[in-house]
Design a protein around this motif. Structure first.
Motif, PDB file in Angstrom:
ATOM      1  N   LEU A 126     135.447  37.200 125.925  1.00 43.22           N
ATOM      2  CA  LEU A 126     136.839  37.106 125.496  1.00 43.22           C
ATOM      3  C   LEU A 126     137.736  37.837 126.500  1.00 43.22           C
ATOM      4  CD1 LEU A 126     138.045  35.864 122.769  1.00 43.22           C
ATOM      5  CD2 LEU A 126     138.516  38.254 122.177  1.00 43.22           C
ATOM      6  N   GLN A 162     130.903  34.860 123.198  1.00 48.94           N
ATOM      7  CA  GLN A 162     132.353  34.761 123.043  1.00 48.94           C
ATOM      8  C   GLN A 162     132.995  36.142 123.005  1.00 48.94           C
ATOM      9  OE1 GLN A 162     133.536  32.877 119.385  1.00 48.94           O
ATOM     10  NE2 GLN A 162     135.614  32.479 120.086  1.00 48.94           N
ATOM     11  N   LYS A 211     140.216  39.533 126.098  1.00 44.41           N
ATOM     12  CA  LYS A 211     140.811  40.727 125.486  1.00 44.41           C
ATOM     13  C   LYS A 211     139.679  41.682 125.119  1.00 44.41           C
ATOM     14  CE  LYS A 211     144.538  38.078 125.282  1.00 44.41           C
ATOM     15  NZ  LYS A 211     145.299  37.720 124.098  1.00 44.41           N
ATOM     16  N   ALA A 249     138.672  32.978 118.961  1.00 44.89           N
ATOM     17  CA  ALA A 249     139.292  32.012 119.866  1.00 44.89           C
ATOM     18  C   ALA A 249     140.813  32.073 119.764  1.00 44.89           C
ATOM     19  CB  ALA A 249     138.788  30.605 119.557  1.00 44.89           C
ATOM     20  N   GLU A 250     141.323  32.212 118.551  1.00 37.55           N
ATOM     21  CA  GLU A 250     142.772  32.319 118.361  1.00 37.55           C
ATOM     22  C   GLU A 250     143.312  33.584 119.012  1.00 37.55           C
ATOM     23  OE1 GLU A 250     143.076  32.108 114.137  1.00 37.55           O
ATOM     24  OE2 GLU A 250     142.958  29.910 114.068  1.00 37.55           O
ATOM     25  N   CYS A 251     142.593  34.680 118.875  1.00 38.95           N
ATOM     26  CA  CYS A 251     143.022  35.933 119.505  1.00 38.95           C
ATOM     27  C   CYS A 251     143.024  35.811 121.027  1.00 38.95           C
ATOM     28  CB  CYS A 251     142.109  37.080 119.085  1.00 38.95           C
ATOM     29  SG  CYS A 251     142.284  37.581 117.365  1.00 38.95           S
ATOM     30  N   GLY A 252     142.027  35.130 121.562  1.00 35.24           N
ATOM     31  CA  GLY A 252     141.934  34.985 123.007  1.00 35.24           C
ATOM     32  C   GLY A 252     143.105  34.247 123.607  1.00 35.24           C
ATOM     33  N   LYS A 253     143.715  33.331 122.833  1.00 36.86           N
ATOM     34  CA  LYS A 253     144.835  32.531 123.326  1.00 36.86           C
ATOM     35  C   LYS A 253     146.196  33.115 122.971  1.00 36.86           C
ATOM     36  CE  LYS A 253     143.174  28.906 121.208  1.00 36.86           C
ATOM     37  NZ  LYS A 253     142.963  27.527 120.688  1.00 36.86           N
ATOM     38  N   ASP A 254     146.233  34.128 122.132  1.00 42.77           N
ATOM     39  CA  ASP A 254     147.494  34.684 121.625  1.00 42.77           C
ATOM     40  C   ASP A 254     148.011  35.768 122.575  1.00 42.77           C
ATOM     41  OD1 ASP A 254     149.576  35.838 120.198  1.00 42.77           O
ATOM     42  OD2 ASP A 254     148.515  35.769 118.282  1.00 42.77           O
ATOM     43  N   GLU A 255     149.148  35.523 123.194  1.00 40.04           N
ATOM     44  CA  GLU A 255     149.696  36.482 124.158  1.00 40.04           C
ATOM     45  C   GLU A 255     150.159  37.778 123.500  1.00 40.04           C
ATOM     46  OE1 GLU A 255     152.727  34.605 126.464  1.00 40.04           O
ATOM     47  OE2 GLU A 255     151.344  33.203 127.431  1.00 40.04           O
TER      48      GLU A 255
END
Length: 250
Positions: free
Chosen positions: A89, A85, A91, A44-50
């Motif tokens: 995702l 997920q 990404k 989830a953190e990776c999905g939101k990290d630009e």
């Protein structure tokens, strides 16, 4: 960069690629409730990290994942949510496998967009040998696997190598020598892709897999729960933990 995090999943970021490492080698990276939860948070953190262009999913030790942790199993719904997920995702997720994968570990690989393994990797759907079935992991796997091969390996629990895994659609590629060398052009390609275009292209190639989740997740989750509560599963898991054959072996 120094890997971040402690516990069953660690995170390392470099040149647009975040590597999430299953880091419970003493338990063969088995899918415990804790590992499943930690991986879900990291994804989830990776999905939101630009700054994250793509995710590599790999492991410590000689086992990518031994499947469900029989001492601390995840809820089937939590495993379904984790597999979805990965597929959903925004990404790309790339599996990097240098060791063995069994049962639920193959579900993780199947959920990834691209998967590569080295020559030491082996694979097996071992569920039937402990009295259950590869139920929820079928959601990402069956849309991608050769149907005849799926029938054989699902039903027999036989072990197969990386070359065979690539032939039947579990892997994108089997590296003859160095899995990192095989993945280098893949990761370079992902770094060169526009982030928005990459996300929309992933939607194209995962659409049919997500349709399978929408159509079959509830039924397969219920099937998994029923089988894990069965007498056969109790015998199979007890035999596994006691390092003996279950009573049905001829």
């Amino acid at each position: 960069m120094v890997p971040q995090g402690t516990g069953p999943v660690t995170r390392h970021h470099e040149d647009g690629i975040t590597t999430l490492t299953l880091d419970a080698p003493a338990r063969r990276n088995a899918l415990s409730a804790g590992l499943v939860a930690a991986l879900a948070v990291a994804l989830a953190e990776c999905g939101k990290d630009e700054d994250v262009r793509a995710v590599v999913l790999t492991h410590t030790g000689n086992t990518f994942s031994a499947g469900a942790d029989l001492r601390e199993p995840p809820d089937p719904a939590a495993l379904v949510a984790l597999l979805r997920q990965i597929v959903d995702l925004p990404k790309p997720v790339v599996a990097r496998v240098t060791g063995h994968a069994r049962a639920g570990g193959l579900g993780l690989i199947g959920a990834c967009d691209i998967a590569a393994a080295g020559p030491e990797a082996t694979f097996a759907f071992t569920e039937v040998r402990i009295g259950v079935a590869p139920a929820v992991i079928s959601l990402p796997l069956l849309p991608r696997l050769d149907a005849r091969a799926a029938a054989r390996y699902y039903l027999t629990g036989e072990r197969f190598d990386a070359a065979e895994a690539a032939r039947v659609g579990l892997l994108t590629m089997a590296a003859r020598h160095d899995v990192d060398a095989a993945l280098a052009p893949v990761l370079d390609g992902l770094r060169g892709a526009a982030p928005g275009a990459l996300a929309e292209t992933k939607r194209l190639v995962t659409a049919k897999v997500l349709e399978t989740f929408d159509r079959e997740a509830a039924a397969l989750t219920a099937l998994s729960a029923r089988l894990f509560a069965s007498a056969e599963a109790r015998e199979g898991m007890t035999a596994f933990l006691e390092r003996r054959d279950p009573v049905w072996v001829l």
